[in-house]
Structures are given as structure tokens and as C-alpha cells.
Write an enzyme that holds these catalytic residues in place. Structure first.
Site, PDB file in Angstrom:
ATOM      1  N   ARG A 116     -15.548  -2.134  -7.216  1.00  0.00           N
ATOM      2  CA  ARG A 116     -15.656  -3.274  -8.137  1.00  0.00           C
ATOM      3  C   ARG A 116     -15.709  -4.583  -7.354  1.00  0.00           C
ATOM      4  O   ARG A 116     -16.444  -5.493  -7.710  1.00  0.00           O
ATOM      5  CB  ARG A 116     -14.463  -3.281  -9.106  1.00  0.00           C
ATOM      6  CG  ARG A 116     -14.598  -2.209 -10.167  1.00  0.00           C
ATOM      7  CD  ARG A 116     -13.324  -2.004 -10.928  1.00  0.00           C
ATOM      8  NE  ARG A 116     -12.875  -3.185 -11.633  1.00  0.00           N
ATOM      9  CZ  ARG A 116     -11.617  -3.377 -12.036  1.00  0.00           C
ATOM     10  NH1 ARG A 116     -10.709  -2.462 -11.801  1.00  0.00           N
ATOM     11  NH2 ARG A 116     -11.296  -4.462 -12.680  1.00  0.00           N
ATOM     12  N   LYS A 158      -8.155 -13.718 -14.048  1.00  0.00           N
ATOM     13  CA  LYS A 158      -8.958 -14.276 -15.156  1.00  0.00           C
ATOM     14  C   LYS A 158      -8.388 -13.879 -16.514  1.00  0.00           C
ATOM     15  O   LYS A 158      -8.264 -14.707 -17.400  1.00  0.00           O
ATOM     16  CB  LYS A 158     -10.419 -13.782 -15.091  1.00  0.00           C
ATOM     17  CG  LYS A 158     -11.183 -14.182 -13.869  1.00  0.00           C
ATOM     18  CD  LYS A 158     -12.657 -13.815 -13.992  1.00  0.00           C
ATOM     19  CE  LYS A 158     -12.918 -12.317 -14.153  1.00  0.00           C
ATOM     20  NZ  LYS A 158     -12.546 -11.511 -12.984  1.00  0.00           N
ATOM     21  N   ARG A 183     -21.854 -12.028 -15.492  1.00  0.00           N
ATOM     22  CA  ARG A 183     -21.563 -11.425 -14.192  1.00  0.00           C
ATOM     23  C   ARG A 183     -22.834 -11.274 -13.351  1.00  0.00           C
ATOM     24  O   ARG A 183     -22.733 -10.796 -12.223  1.00  0.00           O
ATOM     25  CB  ARG A 183     -20.963 -10.033 -14.405  1.00  0.00           C
ATOM     26  CG  ARG A 183     -19.446  -9.932 -14.182  1.00  0.00           C
ATOM     27  CD  ARG A 183     -19.074  -8.530 -14.537  1.00  0.00           C
ATOM     28  NE  ARG A 183     -17.840  -8.022 -14.051  1.00  0.00           N
ATOM     29  CZ  ARG A 183     -16.686  -7.998 -14.733  1.00  0.00           C
ATOM     30  NH1 ARG A 183     -16.587  -8.587 -15.885  1.00  0.00           N
ATOM     31  NH2 ARG A 183     -15.633  -7.394 -14.228  1.00  0.00           N
ATOM     32  N   ARG A 193      -1.257  -3.093 -11.461  1.00  0.00           N
ATOM     33  CA  ARG A 193      -1.453  -3.671 -12.801  1.00  0.00           C
ATOM     34  C   ARG A 193      -1.240  -2.639 -13.909  1.00  0.00           C
ATOM     35  O   ARG A 193      -1.720  -1.512 -13.826  1.00  0.00           O
ATOM     36  CB  ARG A 193      -2.891  -4.213 -12.874  1.00  0.00           C
ATOM     37  CG  ARG A 193      -3.278  -4.747 -14.225  1.00  0.00           C
ATOM     38  CD  ARG A 193      -4.353  -5.772 -14.122  1.00  0.00           C
ATOM     39  NE  ARG A 193      -5.684  -5.194 -13.955  1.00  0.00           N
ATOM     40  CZ  ARG A 193      -6.789  -5.934 -13.826  1.00  0.00           C
ATOM     41  NH1 ARG A 193      -6.718  -7.244 -13.799  1.00  0.00           N
ATOM     42  NH2 ARG A 193      -7.949  -5.352 -13.682  1.00  0.00           N
ATOM     43  N   ARG A 240      -5.358   1.232 -16.102  1.00  0.00           N
ATOM     44  CA  ARG A 240      -6.781   1.435 -16.392  1.00  0.00           C
ATOM     45  C   ARG A 240      -7.376   2.400 -15.378  1.00  0.00           C
ATOM     46  O   ARG A 240      -7.092   2.317 -14.195  1.00  0.00           O
ATOM     47  CB  ARG A 240      -7.529   0.091 -16.316  1.00  0.00           C
ATOM     48  CG  ARG A 240      -7.420  -0.728 -17.567  1.00  0.00           C
ATOM     49  CD  ARG A 240      -7.894  -2.148 -17.370  1.00  0.00           C
ATOM     50  NE  ARG A 240      -9.150  -2.250 -16.634  1.00  0.00           N
ATOM     51  CZ  ARG A 240      -9.751  -3.418 -16.374  1.00  0.00           C
ATOM     52  NH1 ARG A 240      -9.216  -4.548 -16.772  1.00  0.00           N
ATOM     53  NH2 ARG A 240     -10.881  -3.453 -15.703  1.00  0.00           N
TER      54      ARG A 240
HETATM   55  P1  AMP Z   1     -13.157  -6.231 -16.499  1.00  0.00           P
HETATM   56  O1  AMP Z   1     -12.168  -5.850 -17.532  1.00  0.00           O
HETATM   57  O2  AMP Z   1     -13.710  -7.619 -16.676  1.00  0.00           O
HETATM   58  O3  AMP Z   1     -12.635  -6.001 -15.091  1.00  0.00           O
HETATM   59  O4  AMP Z   1     -14.420  -5.260 -16.682  1.00  0.00           O
HETATM   60  C1  AMP Z   1     -14.286  -3.861 -16.539  1.00  0.00           C
HETATM   61  C2  AMP Z   1     -15.648  -3.221 -16.378  1.00  0.00           C
HETATM   62  O5  AMP Z   1     -16.440  -3.464 -17.532  1.00  0.00           O
HETATM   63  C3  AMP Z   1     -16.482  -3.727 -15.212  1.00  0.00           C
HETATM   64  O6  AMP Z   1     -16.131  -3.100 -13.992  1.00  0.00           O
HETATM   65  C4  AMP Z   1     -17.886  -3.339 -15.679  1.00  0.00           C
HETATM   66  O7  AMP Z   1     -18.125  -1.957 -15.550  1.00  0.00           O
HETATM   67  C5  AMP Z   1     -17.810  -3.630 -17.176  1.00  0.00           C
HETATM   68  N1  AMP Z   1     -18.179  -5.040 -17.447  1.00  0.00           N
HETATM   69  C6  AMP Z   1     -17.373  -6.027 -17.929  1.00  0.00           C
HETATM   70  N2  AMP Z   1     -18.046  -7.169 -18.065  1.00  0.00           N
HETATM   71  C7  AMP Z   1     -19.319  -6.920 -17.693  1.00  0.00           C
HETATM   72  C8  AMP Z   1     -20.501  -7.706 -17.608  1.00  0.00           C
HETATM   73  N3  AMP Z   1     -20.499  -9.004 -17.925  1.00  0.00           N
HETATM   74  N4  AMP Z   1     -21.644  -7.104 -17.177  1.00  0.00           N
HETATM   75  C9  AMP Z   1     -21.657  -5.805 -16.860  1.00  0.00           C
HETATM   76  N5  AMP Z   1     -20.588  -5.010 -16.889  1.00  0.00           N
HETATM   77  C10 AMP Z   1     -19.412  -5.552 -17.302  1.00  0.00           C
END
Ligand code: AMP
Length: 217
Positions: A173, A15, A90, A129, A162
């Protein structure tokens, strides 16, 4: 009328990579909830510190603070023509909140590309990554390595892994994704907005498919 695209898919589906390319090609804003939380943490804001405690475990940050953060972001001038939403919504509550906020901005969710990939692929991709410190550009040690190890090709900043990309957190996750985010696939399918894209294809093919779907809208 503004255009809003929601990119759906499990962590590691691609994404973030696609959102960056699409934003450049369409000139729409790229709104990544994960990047916003990471920026807040870098600045050590209260929101950033709260979010980090969930992110480290691979859990979702509570809906109320997440929704507020996105609402603030979408009211900025660069989102006037619309945005590519990467990582938000989400949960069903976030999707409902998004409908309401977009109606306020005279818009709606126009298209929901859903990028799929097998669980082994997700784990493999996330495990390799590397992310750029300055702007979040994404590399993979095997599939799309930077020209110079540890350095971003685009802005020369340091690449890092990360904390939540480490193996123990990744499985959680993915589990959280299946439990909490999967219902959105049906939600957007029923609304006639979903298009499924095979995330096992290469980056260029996926971009082609996304642009094609957008042009048809
Ligand atoms: P990402 O970079 O999209 O993989 O997001 C990393 C982390 O940020 C996720 O594992 C969640 O802990 C938090 N996060 C990101 N987007 C959301 C969301 N829409 N709702 C809740 N937590 C989020």
C-alpha cells in the site's frame, strides 16, 4: 459556497483520525473512499466484492468505479455544505474527475492538507491499528488504546484488525501510494492549495494546525 477539503498522505499518516475530528468540528460530511468500499463489502454488493479483490492486495480499485461511487456520495444532502475527502482522490484521473464534479456542485477543492510521516512510522502505526466494526473509529494498541481491549470506547462495538493492515499488504500500500498518489502532491502544490503538516506530531497538534489553516481560508 460549499467547502471541500482533500486530505492527502500515505496510509497510516492519520488521515482517517483527523477526518473524523474535523468533520465533527466543522459539521462537514466525512467522505472516506476506503470506508465506502468496506461498507459495500459488508453488504456484499457487487461493487464491494470487486473492491475487496484489490484491497486485499493493497492495490487501488479502478478509477471508473471509484469515481462513480464518490460522485453518488457527494450528491447526498449531507454534502451540500461540503465535505472532507479522506482517501480520494488517489490518482491524477480521480483528481481531474473531482474538479469536474465539484464544478457541477458549484464548488471546488479549497484546501489540501498533506500529512507526512516516515515509512517506519507508517508501518508501525498501521501494524498496531484496531478499527471499530460499527463506525470505523480508529485506535492504536500503544499510542491510543481503547479503555477496554477489543471494544470501541465510543459505540461499544468490536475492534478488529483490517485485513489490509497486515504486514505483507502494508508495504505494498505504501509503494502504491508513492507511485500513484504522490503526483497529486505536486498537482495541488502548483494550484496553491497544499499545506504540509508534519504527521509525526500528536493528534491534537495536527488538528490545531488543520483548523488554523481552515480558518485562514
Ligand atoms: P483506505 O481505507 O483509505 O486505506 O483504503 C483502503 C483501500 O481501499 C485501498 O488500499 C484501496 O484498495 C481502496 N481505495 C480507497 N480509496 C481509493 C481510491 N480513491 N482509489 C482507489 N482505491 C481506493
Amino acid at each position: 459556497m460549499a467547502t471541500f477539503i482533500v486530505l492527502l498522505g500515505p496510509p497510516g499518516a492519520g488521515k482517517g483520525t483527523q477526518a473524523k475530528i474535523l468533520a465533527e468540528k466543522t459539521k462537514l460530511a466525512h467522505v472516506s473512499s476506503g470506508d465506502l468500499f468496506r461498507e459495500n463489502f459488508k453488504k456484499q454488493t457487487e461493487l464491494g466484492r470487486l473492491a475487496q479483490s484489490y484491497m486485499d492486495k493493497g492495490e487501488l480499485v479502478p478509477d471508473d468505479v471509484t469515481i462513480k461511487m464518490i460522485k453518488d456520495r457527494l450528491t447526498q444532502p449531507d454534502c451540500q455544505a461540503g465535505a472532507i475527502l479522506d482517501g480520494f482522490p488517489r490518482t491524477p484521473a480521480q483528481a481531474d474527475a473531482l474538479e469536474i464534479m465539484l464544478a457541477d456542485f458549484n464548488g471546488q477543492v479549497d484546501l489540501v492538507p498533506y500529512i507526512t510521516a516516515s515509512e517506519e512510522t507508517l508501518v508501525e502505526r498501521i501494524g498496531g491499528r484496531w478499527t471499530c466494526r460499527a463506525q470505523g473509529h480508529i485506535y492504536h494498541q500503544t499510542f491510543s488504546p481503547p479503555k477496554q481491549a477489543g471494544v470501541c470506547d465510543l459505540d461499544g462495538s468490536e475492534l478488529y484488525q483490517r485485513e489490509d493492515d497486515k504486514a505483507e499488504t502494508v508495504r505494498n500500500r505504501i509503494r502504491v501510494y508513492f507511485e500513484q498518489t504522490m503526483p497529486l502532491v505536486e498537482y495541488y502544490r502548483k494550484a496553491g492549495k497544499l499545506i504540509e503538516i508534519d504527521g509525526m506530531q500528536n493528534v491534537e497538534k495536527i488538528t490545531e494546525r488543520l483548523l488554523d489553516a481552515l480558518n485562514k481560508k
